[in-house]
Design a protein around this motif. Structure first.
Motif, PDB file in Angstrom:
ATOM      1  N   ASN A  13      32.608  -3.888  -4.603  1.00 24.14           N
ATOM      2  CA  ASN A  13      33.597  -4.371  -5.567  1.00 24.14           C
ATOM      3  C   ASN A  13      34.706  -5.193  -4.896  1.00 24.14           C
ATOM      4  N   THR A  14      34.340  -5.889  -3.827  1.00 18.22           N
ATOM      5  CA  THR A  14      35.255  -6.750  -3.090  1.00 18.22           C
ATOM      6  C   THR A  14      34.897  -8.205  -3.363  1.00 18.22           C
ATOM      7  N   VAL A  15      35.898  -9.015  -3.631  1.00 12.94           N
ATOM      8  CA  VAL A  15      35.658 -10.442  -3.857  1.00 12.94           C
ATOM      9  C   VAL A  15      35.376 -11.113  -2.515  1.00 12.94           C
ATOM     10  N   GLN A  16      34.283 -11.862  -2.457  1.00 16.88           N
ATOM     11  CA  GLN A  16      33.887 -12.611  -1.265  1.00 16.88           C
ATOM     12  C   GLN A  16      33.956 -14.101  -1.580  1.00 16.88           C
ATOM     13  N   GLY A  17      34.390 -14.892  -0.622  1.00 16.77           N
ATOM     14  CA  GLY A  17      34.385 -16.330  -0.815  1.00 16.77           C
ATOM     15  C   GLY A  17      35.766 -16.928  -0.658  1.00 16.77           C
ATOM     16  N   PRO A  18      35.865 -18.201  -0.901  1.00 19.35           N
ATOM     17  CA  PRO A  18      34.907 -19.069  -1.591  1.00 19.35           C
ATOM     18  C   PRO A  18      33.828 -19.616  -0.651  1.00 19.35           C
ATOM     19  N   PHE A  19      32.688 -19.926  -1.281  1.00 18.41           N
ATOM     20  CA  PHE A  19      31.545 -20.493  -0.583  1.00 18.41           C
ATOM     21  C   PHE A  19      31.084 -21.745  -1.314  1.00 18.41           C
ATOM     22  N   PRO A  20      30.575 -22.735  -0.583  1.00 16.55           N
ATOM     23  CA  PRO A  20      30.074 -23.948  -1.237  1.00 16.55           C
ATOM     24  C   PRO A  20      28.790 -23.673  -2.016  1.00 16.55           C
TER      25      PRO A  20
END
Length: 72
Positions: A13-20
């Motif tokens: 439940n952890t936000v990851q990113g940003p990623f292209p």
């Protein structure tokens, strides 16, 4: 390829990113993502992958509908 960046919520439940977008497509193609993955391209509207891309084979290959019709 278009240049949105994406964030997603991982299994902890952890936000990851940003990623292209191209990185997100690669992870999708290698089976890292499922239809129930919650993600966002604008950090405001969070939806599942299936909601953004009802046709799975187009995931991260086409622009999401909301982005196409956004106000400038």
């Amino acid at each position: 390829m278009f240049s949105l960046t994406w964030c997603y919520v991982d299994v902890h439940n952890t936000v990851q990113g940003p990623f292209p977008t191209n990185q997100m497509r690669y992870w999708y193609e290698t089976g890292s993502f499922f239809d129930s993955l919650v993600l966002s391209y604008n950090m405001e509207e969070w939806k599942t992958l299936k909601e953004y891309y009802p046709t799975p084979e187009l995931a991260f290959l086409t622009l999401v509908r909301a982005w196409l019709w956004r106000d400038p």
